[in-house]
Design an enzyme around this catalytic site. Structure first.
Site, short mmCIF file in Angstrom:
data_model
loop_
_atom_site.label_atom_id
_atom_site.label_comp_id
_atom_site.label_asym_id
_atom_site.label_seq_id
_atom_site.Cartn_x
_atom_site.Cartn_y
_atom_site.Cartn_z
N HIS A 52 -4.06 4.47 10.44
CA HIS A 52 -3.77 4.32 9.02
C HIS A 52 -3.13 5.59 8.44
O HIS A 52 -2.28 5.52 7.55
CB HIS A 52 -5.08 3.99 8.28
CG HIS A 52 -4.88 3.55 6.88
ND1 HIS A 52 -3.98 2.56 6.51
CD2 HIS A 52 -5.45 3.98 5.72
CE1 HIS A 52 -4.02 2.39 5.20
NE2 HIS A 52 -4.89 3.24 4.69
N HIS A 58 -5.75 -8.16 -0.02
CA HIS A 58 -5.51 -8.48 1.39
C HIS A 58 -6.59 -9.42 1.91
O HIS A 58 -7.76 -9.29 1.55
CB HIS A 58 -5.54 -7.20 2.23
CG HIS A 58 -4.49 -6.21 1.88
ND1 HIS A 58 -4.71 -5.18 1.00
CD2 HIS A 58 -3.20 -6.09 2.29
CE1 HIS A 58 -3.61 -4.46 0.89
NE2 HIS A 58 -2.67 -4.99 1.65
N SER A 88 0.84 -1.20 0.00
CA SER A 88 0.00 0.00 0.00
C SER A 88 0.88 1.25 0.00
O SER A 88 1.79 1.37 0.82
CB SER A 88 -0.87 0.04 1.25
OG SER A 88 -1.57 -1.17 1.37
N ALA A 117 4.03 -2.31 4.21
CA ALA A 117 4.14 -1.41 5.35
C ALA A 117 3.97 -2.26 6.60
O ALA A 117 3.16 -3.19 6.60
CB ALA A 117 3.04 -0.37 5.28
N ASN A 128 5.25 2.75 11.59
CA ASN A 128 4.83 3.19 12.92
C ASN A 128 5.46 2.28 13.96
O ASN A 128 5.86 1.16 13.64
CB ASN A 128 3.29 3.12 13.04
CG ASN A 128 2.76 1.72 12.75
OD1 ASN A 128 2.85 1.23 11.63
ND2 ASN A 128 2.21 1.08 13.76
N MET A 147 -0.14 -6.92 7.76
CA MET A 147 -1.35 -7.67 7.40
C MET A 147 -1.29 -8.25 5.98
O MET A 147 -2.33 -8.43 5.34
CB MET A 147 -2.59 -6.76 7.53
CG MET A 147 -2.74 -6.13 8.89
SD MET A 147 -4.12 -4.98 8.93
CE MET A 147 -3.80 -4.07 10.43
N SER A 148 -0.10 -8.53 5.52
CA SER A 148 0.01 -9.01 4.12
C SER A 148 1.21 -9.92 3.95
O SER A 148 1.76 -10.44 4.92
CB SER A 148 0.12 -7.81 3.17
OG SER A 148 1.35 -7.16 3.37
N HIS A 182 -6.21 2.27 -4.80
CA HIS A 182 -5.33 1.21 -5.29
C HIS A 182 -5.54 1.07 -6.79
O HIS A 182 -6.68 0.93 -7.25
CB HIS A 182 -5.64 -0.13 -4.61
CG HIS A 182 -5.01 -0.26 -3.27
ND1 HIS A 182 -4.42 -1.41 -2.82
CD2 HIS A 182 -4.87 0.64 -2.29
CE1 HIS A 182 -3.95 -1.21 -1.60
NE2 HIS A 182 -4.22 0.03 -1.25
N TYR A 202 -7.81 -9.32 4.83
CA TYR A 202 -8.80 -8.57 5.63
C TYR A 202 -9.89 -7.93 4.78
O TYR A 202 -10.92 -7.51 5.30
CB TYR A 202 -8.11 -7.51 6.53
CG TYR A 202 -7.40 -6.40 5.79
CD1 TYR A 202 -8.10 -5.38 5.15
CD2 TYR A 202 -6.01 -6.36 5.74
CE1 TYR A 202 -7.45 -4.36 4.48
CE2 TYR A 202 -5.34 -5.35 5.07
CZ TYR A 202 -6.07 -4.35 4.44
OH TYR A 202 -5.41 -3.36 3.76
N GLU A 203 -9.67 -7.84 3.48
CA GLU A 203 -10.71 -7.27 2.60
C GLU A 203 -11.81 -8.30 2.34
O GLU A 203 -12.83 -7.96 1.74
CB GLU A 203 -10.09 -6.85 1.27
CG GLU A 203 -9.15 -5.66 1.36
CD GLU A 203 -8.47 -5.39 0.03
OE1 GLU A 203 -9.09 -4.74 -0.83
OE2 GLU A 203 -7.33 -5.85 -0.16
#
Ligand code: HPA
Length: 309
Positions: free
Chosen positions: A284, A113, A60, A143, A270, A246-247, A91, A115-116
């Site tokens: 985010h 992803h 991302s 990230a 972060n 998350m990927s 995207h 989570y999508e």
């Protein structure tokens, strides 16, 4: 809206492992049998003369790399037979073929992803297509939140190893029937991140003056979309993770299954909160802000690295 149970989708319960509206099944869960991957690969091979040996999956905010590609041939995901389509606003959702520093490559601008709501099979469909295109090396960027106390926001971490947390609970892209044409039933993962590629990446980073913010460490995948609680973050640290995201892991597992060499790069966007007295909150916006600050450095690194492969 009534949600269908597995079995309502035309692919049957083994393929459709998530609960999504029936109208969206086609979009979220493309068929990923060998024949479907082959169909997508043949469709692409017919439409481009490029025969890339390197594929890049952009995390991302890191899709700018695709802009640097010369002699581009672009295929929106929705045009490619069987390819899933992107749901996240902003995207791009396209495959970009071309040359980077003279080296033929194919770049995924926009990834899928878990989570999508995509199944693990769908998330990894493009990797299998890459393998059938003749790709030998996969570069993945993402990230990630920094767990290691010595990491700073803006660091680039060469991934040395991963922890497949969703895999621990059965969410692995390789669960189910194994097609031997892709790879073996029980693939080895102790060498998931190619040692030579890691050494080349570190060399390239120093040559590109990225050495002062370079790390090498362990990436842990969580399913998301929540950021971690403090207890979860401390658990991940104890497990030996240096960064969390998350990927990436599903794509790497499938890439290794079909014999691709893998390099993974995480941008530490972060610091993960591990202290109950902290007022910091993962968000985010911070992830995106750091990504845009460091995107150019990461692109420069990958562009230079590719000349060495
Ligand atoms: N946690 C999980 N995923 C992330 C993070 C995080 O802190 N930062 C960027 N992706």
């Amino acid at each position: 809206m009534a949600l269908p149970l597995h079995g309502d989708c035309e692919y049957g319960w083994r393929r459709c492992k998530c609960l999504i509206p029936a109208s969206k099944v086609e979009q979220f869960n493309c068929r990923s049998s060998y024949d479907d991957c082959k169909k997508a690969a043949d469709w692409l091979l017919y439409r481009t003369k490029q025969r890339p040996k390197v594929a890049i999956i952009c995390g991302s905010g890191l899709g700018g790399l695709a802009e640097l590609i010369d002699d581009k041939t672009i295929f929106p995901y929705e045009d490619i037979p069987g390819f899933p389509t992107s749901t996240v606003a902003g995207h791009a959702g396209q495959l970009v073929f071309g040359t980077l520093q003279g080296q033929e490559c194919v770049c995924m601008q926009g990834r899928f992803h878990f989570y999508e709501g995509y199944s693990m099979e769908t998330v990894t469909f493009p990797v299998r297509v890459f393998s059938l295109l003749g790709v030998e090396t996969l570069i993945v960027t993402n990230a990630a939140g920094g767990l290691n106390a010595s990491y700073r926001v803006g660091d680039i971490m060469v991934i040395k190893d991963h922890i497949n947390l969703p895999g621990f609970s059965g969410q692995s892209p390789l669960v189910g029937h194994n097609d031997d044409r892709f790879g073996v039933r029980f693939p080895c993962m102790s060498d998931a991140y190619d040692r030579n590629l890691r050494a080349l990446a570190i060399e390239a980073a120093h040559e590109q003056k990225c050495g002062s913010f370079l790390q090498e460490g362990v990436y842990c995948m969580v399913a998301g979309p929540t950021y971690e609680t403090i207890a979860e973050s401390n658990l991940l640290k104890k497990l030996g993770a240096d960064a969390v995201g998350m990927s990436t892991v599903p794509e790497v597992v499938v890439a290794r299954h079909c014999g691709l060499r893998v390099l993974g790069l995480s941008l530490i966007t972060n610091k993960v909160v591990t202290d109950y007295d902290s007022n910091e909150k993962a968000n985010h916006e911070e992830v995106l802000a750091t990504t845009s600050l460091r995107a150019q450095d990461l692109q420069r690194l990958v562009r230079h690295l590719i000349t060495k492969i």
